[in-house]
Design a protein around this motif. Structure first.
Motif, PDB file in Angstrom:
ATOM      1  N   ALA A  39      33.056  49.120 -37.396  1.00  0.00           N
ATOM      2  CA  ALA A  39      31.775  48.712 -37.969  1.00  0.00           C
ATOM      3  C   ALA A  39      31.871  47.350 -38.657  1.00  0.00           C
ATOM      4  O   ALA A  39      31.052  46.453 -38.421  1.00  0.00           O
ATOM      5  N   VAL A  40      32.867  47.186 -39.536  1.00  0.00           N
ATOM      6  CA  VAL A  40      32.939  45.922 -40.283  1.00  0.00           C
ATOM      7  C   VAL A  40      33.346  44.772 -39.362  1.00  0.00           C
ATOM      8  O   VAL A  40      32.918  43.630 -39.561  1.00  0.00           O
ATOM      9  N   THR A  41      34.186  45.052 -38.353  1.00  0.00           N
ATOM     10  CA  THR A  41      34.535  44.006 -37.397  1.00  0.00           C
ATOM     11  C   THR A  41      33.308  43.549 -36.628  1.00  0.00           C
ATOM     12  O   THR A  41      33.070  42.352 -36.430  1.00  0.00           O
ATOM     13  N   TYR A  42      32.505  44.503 -36.197  1.00  0.00           N
ATOM     14  CA  TYR A  42      31.286  44.183 -35.448  1.00  0.00           C
ATOM     15  C   TYR A  42      30.331  43.354 -36.301  1.00  0.00           C
ATOM     16  O   TYR A  42      29.755  42.366 -35.844  1.00  0.00           O
ATOM     17  N   ILE A  43      30.157  43.743 -37.567  1.00  0.00           N
ATOM     18  CA  ILE A  43      29.275  42.983 -38.459  1.00  0.00           C
ATOM     19  C   ILE A  43      29.810  41.564 -38.660  1.00  0.00           C
ATOM     20  O   ILE A  43      29.076  40.577 -38.551  1.00  0.00           O
ATOM     21  N   ALA A  44      31.105  41.460 -38.954  1.00  0.00           N
ATOM     22  CA  ALA A  44      31.690  40.149 -39.254  1.00  0.00           C
ATOM     23  C   ALA A  44      31.594  39.208 -38.061  1.00  0.00           C
ATOM     24  O   ALA A  44      31.399  37.998 -38.230  1.00  0.00           O
ATOM     25  N   GLU A  45      31.736  39.739 -36.859  1.00  0.00           N
ATOM     26  CA  GLU A  45      31.709  38.900 -35.668  1.00  0.00           C
ATOM     27  C   GLU A  45      30.286  38.495 -35.271  1.00  0.00           C
ATOM     28  O   GLU A  45      30.096  37.749 -34.312  1.00  0.00           O
ATOM     29  N   HIS A  46      29.278  38.996 -36.006  1.00  0.00           N
ATOM     30  CA  HIS A  46      27.900  38.541 -35.838  1.00  0.00           C
ATOM     31  C   HIS A  46      27.474  37.614 -36.972  1.00  0.00           C
ATOM     32  O   HIS A  46      26.585  36.774 -36.781  1.00  0.00           O
ATOM     33  N   ALA A  47      28.047  37.780 -38.158  1.00  0.00           N
ATOM     34  CA  ALA A  47      27.579  37.063 -39.338  1.00  0.00           C
ATOM     35  C   ALA A  47      28.176  35.665 -39.410  1.00  0.00           C
ATOM     36  O   ALA A  47      29.240  35.380 -38.848  1.00  0.00           O
ATOM     37  N   SER A  48      27.494  34.771 -40.123  1.00  0.00           N
ATOM     38  CA  SER A  48      28.024  33.430 -40.350  1.00  0.00           C
ATOM     39  C   SER A  48      29.109  33.478 -41.414  1.00  0.00           C
ATOM     40  O   SER A  48      29.146  34.388 -42.249  1.00  0.00           O
ATOM     41  N   ALA A  49      29.990  32.494 -41.405  1.00  0.00           N
ATOM     42  CA  ALA A  49      31.126  32.490 -42.324  1.00  0.00           C
ATOM     43  C   ALA A  49      30.681  32.460 -43.773  1.00  0.00           C
ATOM     44  O   ALA A  49      31.294  33.101 -44.637  1.00  0.00           O
ATOM     45  N   GLU A  50      29.598  31.726 -44.061  1.00  0.00           N
ATOM     46  CA  GLU A  50      29.172  31.597 -45.455  1.00  0.00           C
ATOM     47  C   GLU A  50      28.509  32.856 -45.987  1.00  0.00           C
ATOM     48  O   GLU A  50      28.280  32.970 -47.194  1.00  0.00           O
ATOM     49  N   ARG A  51      28.190  33.825 -45.134  1.00  0.00           N
ATOM     50  CA  ARG A  51      27.579  35.083 -45.584  1.00  0.00           C
ATOM     51  C   ARG A  51      28.404  36.305 -45.188  1.00  0.00           C
ATOM     52  O   ARG A  51      27.937  37.428 -45.296  1.00  0.00           O
ATOM     53  N   ARG A  52      29.604  36.086 -44.736  1.00  0.00           N
ATOM     54  CA  ARG A  52      30.397  37.188 -44.184  1.00  0.00           C
ATOM     55  C   ARG A  52      30.760  38.223 -45.240  1.00  0.00           C
ATOM     56  O   ARG A  52      30.774  39.422 -44.973  1.00  0.00           O
ATOM     57  N   GLY A  53      31.069  37.794 -46.443  1.00  0.00           N
ATOM     58  CA  GLY A  53      31.423  38.740 -47.498  1.00  0.00           C
ATOM     59  C   GLY A  53      30.275  39.663 -47.841  1.00  0.00           C
ATOM     60  O   GLY A  53      30.452  40.889 -47.944  1.00  0.00           O
ATOM     61  N   LEU A  54      29.081  39.098 -48.000  1.00  0.00           N
ATOM     62  CA  LEU A  54      27.907  39.920 -48.302  1.00  0.00           C
ATOM     63  C   LEU A  54      27.557  40.826 -47.134  1.00  0.00           C
ATOM     64  O   LEU A  54      27.217  41.997 -47.330  1.00  0.00           O
ATOM     65  N   ALA A  55      27.660  40.296 -45.912  1.00  0.00           N
ATOM     66  CA  ALA A  55      27.306  41.097 -44.738  1.00  0.00           C
ATOM     67  C   ALA A  55      28.233  42.298 -44.581  1.00  0.00           C
ATOM     68  O   ALA A  55      27.782  43.435 -44.366  1.00  0.00           O
ATOM     69  N   THR A  56      29.540  42.089 -44.682  1.00  0.00           N
ATOM     70  CA  THR A  56      30.470  43.197 -44.489  1.00  0.00           C
ATOM     71  C   THR A  56      30.483  44.162 -45.670  1.00  0.00           C
ATOM     72  O   THR A  56      30.839  45.333 -45.518  1.00  0.00           O
ATOM     73  N   SER A  57      30.081  43.671 -46.848  1.00  0.00           N
ATOM     74  CA  SER A  57      29.996  44.589 -47.995  1.00  0.00           C
ATOM     75  C   SER A  57      28.875  45.601 -47.813  1.00  0.00           C
ATOM     76  O   SER A  57      28.790  46.575 -48.564  1.00  0.00           O
ATOM     77  N   ALA A  58      28.021  45.393 -46.800  1.00  0.00           N
ATOM     78  CA  ALA A  58      26.937  46.340 -46.521  1.00  0.00           C
ATOM     79  C   ALA A  58      27.473  47.734 -46.235  1.00  0.00           C
ATOM     80  O   ALA A  58      26.809  48.735 -46.521  1.00  0.00           O
ATOM     81  N   VAL A  59      28.686  47.820 -45.676  1.00  0.00           N
ATOM     82  CA  VAL A  59      29.266  49.138 -45.417  1.00  0.00           C
ATOM     83  C   VAL A  59      29.512  49.869 -46.731  1.00  0.00           C
ATOM     84  O   VAL A  59      29.194  51.055 -46.874  1.00  0.00           O
ATOM     85  N   GLY A  60      30.062  49.174 -47.719  1.00  0.00           N
ATOM     86  CA  GLY A  60      30.253  49.780 -49.032  1.00  0.00           C
ATOM     87  C   GLY A  60      28.936  50.071 -49.720  1.00  0.00           C
ATOM     88  O   GLY A  60      28.795  51.082 -50.417  1.00  0.00           O
ATOM     89  N   ILE A  61      27.956  49.188 -49.532  1.00  0.00           N
ATOM     90  CA  ILE A  61      26.644  49.395 -50.144  1.00  0.00           C
ATOM     91  C   ILE A  61      25.989  50.650 -49.581  1.00  0.00           C
ATOM     92  O   ILE A  61      25.412  51.456 -50.317  1.00  0.00           O
TER      93      ILE A  61
END
Length: 560
Positions: free
Chosen positions: A149-171
């Protein structure tokens, strides 16, 4: 030719792909729903632990039934590394999308099946065996779910928003916690306490079928990760991702500090932030409705803090945010736990201060019954006394007697002699121990120790405030983890290299509830298990600070 190669390289960089906000939001939502399952199920094992113990472990002594209930919640962590190996390899070979579509089906099916299980009263020992089996299946599925899940999210998100995007799993895990509490509260309100404990406890598990259906529908509409597709189009995939990730020193030298640093610290921080659920229920015995409102309140704060921590790690870096989380959790754990006791059950705190319970015994006859698996028999007079007090959830201290003096429990001026169970067979020992426990309960009650917390004296706003403060640092320790790990490993082995240390590191936190409860049984100190949490957090802080680099802004296709 060079210009064409440069153009092709720019085209496959995720940072060069125009970010379609709606598409990325769909990716995040569909990918994060698996975390809802885990949080939803784990939380059900929190406030419903007493019900689970009665339904599936009623053949055991009550104290051991609780230990096994905690272990049934923790056993998923044992299975996760095997799931990480299996599904992580599959994700690196055939793709992220199809792998986490498979894991969500397995995880959701196992959760629903728990709601259909026969109880111990119906089929005996087969009931807990089936429960443990389904928990293992859930662990296998989640072992591949998180990494995919987090790999899939990260490979879609931009580098400047990757931390917030992948933290969605924890959220979404925090959201799953809130959802579980709301479902339990609704079921209790509609059915009444008696019906809910008799059969209504199944409904929250069965309702997870709705979550599974929605997540399958959403994931079927997703496309494969653009970074993975680009890698495969260049012929850059790995044929042996497990061997490459774990068998080559160039990668293993990153996997090891990730495991013993970032992941171990995050797992224990998370467990430290959630263990007060068990403390409030098993030891402090607060009103179930107040417990649910407390969990709901601090979970709301946790969601907000996870969002803030994900945003912050995109601004200042993954490493400083997580290190602050480890340090803050370690420093705040003890004062927060002490405050939880004081505000949840002030009568107990006052009784402990004014009329402490003391187990007086010859230390030579005390075996320190640390038994997280509940399998040993402790039958010396000292051990019988300690386990009887711990079973009531009452803190105690110890006092050494001279050799040959009879062990006893002292409560103010009252002294209750213990007994030696070494010469008794199983049934006789159990009968004698039960009678001794009833005598002790009466003595403790007469000394002013209430059997449970008075709802009118439980300060729920203060409990929410204390737990929110602790979990603010848990959020700092958790939100940046996925982005940090993803940016450390190359695309061809990313799913495997991330999943294996993440799931192995989960062991450090997964067994914390059972360790903490057993440490209390052995010592009489409600907070004895925190030595373990603080030690692991200290090691994780040092390893992460010394051996893991900062990765914020790193292009995923630039990882060596």
């Amino acid at each position: 030719m060079a210009q064409h190669a440069a153009a092709t390289h720019a085209a496959i960089r995720p940072e060069a792909i125009p970010e379609e906000r709606g598409r990325v939001r769909r990716v995040i939502a569909a990918s994060s729903l698996g975390a809802v399952f885990e949080a939803y199920d784990l939380v059900l094992f929190g406030p419903m632990a007493a019900i689970i113990a009665r339904q599936f472990f009623s053949g055991l002594d009550e104290a051991y039934a609780y230990v096994f209930t905690l272990l049934s919640a923790a056993v998923t962590f044992l299975a996760r590394p095997f799931g990480g190996l299996l599904f992580g390899r599959l994700g690196d070979l055939v793709g992220r999308k199809y792998t986490f579509l498979l894991t969500i089906v397995i995880m959701g099916g196992a959760t629903v099946a728990i709601g259909l299980l026969p109880t111990y009263a119906a089929v005996g020992v087969l009931s807990p065996i089936l429960l443990m089996g389904l928990r293992i299946v859930q662990g296998l599925a989640f072992g591949g779910e998180f990494g995919g899940a987090v790999t899939y999210i990260a490979e879609h998100a931009s580098a400047e928003r990757r931390g917030l995007a992948t933290s969605a799993v924890g959220i979404t895990m925090a959201g799953g916690l809130m959802l579980a509490i709301l479902v339990v509260l609704a079921c209790e309100a509609m059915l009444g306490k008696a019906a809910f404990e008799a059969w209504g406890w199944r409904i929250p598990f069965l309702l997870s079928a709705v979550l599974m259906g929605v997540s399958i529908y959403m994931r079927l509409k997703l496309q494969e990760s653009p970074v993975f597709v680009a890698m495969r189009s260049r012929g850059g995939g790995s044929r042996r991702p497990v061997t490459e990730a774990l068998g080559q020193w160039a990668n293993l030298r990153i996997v090891l500090p990730v495991l013993f640093g970032a992941v171990a610290g995050q797992a224990v921080a998370t467990a430290t932030g959630s263990y007060p659920i068990y403390l409030l229920m098993l030891n402090l015995k607060i009103d179930p409705f107040l417990l649910h409102y407390t969990i709901l309140g601090y979970s709301t704060g946790l969601v907000a803090c996870m969002i803030a921590a994900g945003w912050l790690c995109d601004r200042i870096g993954r490493k400083p945010v997580m290190l602050a989380g480890f340090l803050g959790t370690a420093l705040l754990a003890l004062p927060v736990y002490e405050g939880v006791t004081r505000y949840a059950h002030p009568d107990l705190a006052a009784a402990v201060a004014e009329r402490p319970v003391v187990v007086a015994a010859d230390p030579a006859g005390c075996s320190r019954p640390f038994d997280p698996f509940g399998l040993a028999r402790f039958d010396s007079p000292c051990d019988v006394a300690r386990s009887a007090v711990a079973k009531l959830g009452v803190p105690y201290t110890t006092r050494d007697l001279a050799a040959g003096e009879a062990a006893r429990i002292e409560i103010g001026a009252l002294a209750l002699p213990s007994f030696d169970g070494a010469g008794l067979d199983g049934s006789a020992f159990t009968s004698r121990k039960t009678a001794f426990g009833k005598d002790l309960a009466a003595a403790v009650k007469a000394a002013g120790y209430p059997a449970k917390a008075d709802p009118a004296k439980t300060d729920v706003p203060m409990l929410i405030a204390l737990l929110s403060l602790l979990n603010a640092f848990v959020a700092l320790a958790s939100a940046p983890l996925a982005a940090w790990m993803i940016e450390l490993f190359p695309t061809r082995i990313r799913n495997t290299a991330l999943s294996v240390p993440y799931t192995l590191g989960g062991w450090f936190g997964g067994f914390f509830p059972a360790i903490a409860f057993s440490a209390f049984t052995a010592t009489g100190n409600l907070y004895a298990g925190l030595w373990y949490a603080v030690a692991v957090l200290g090691v994780a802080f040092a390893v992460s600070a010394l051996f893991l680099p900062e990765t914020r802004g790193r292009a995923l296709d630039a990882v060596p």
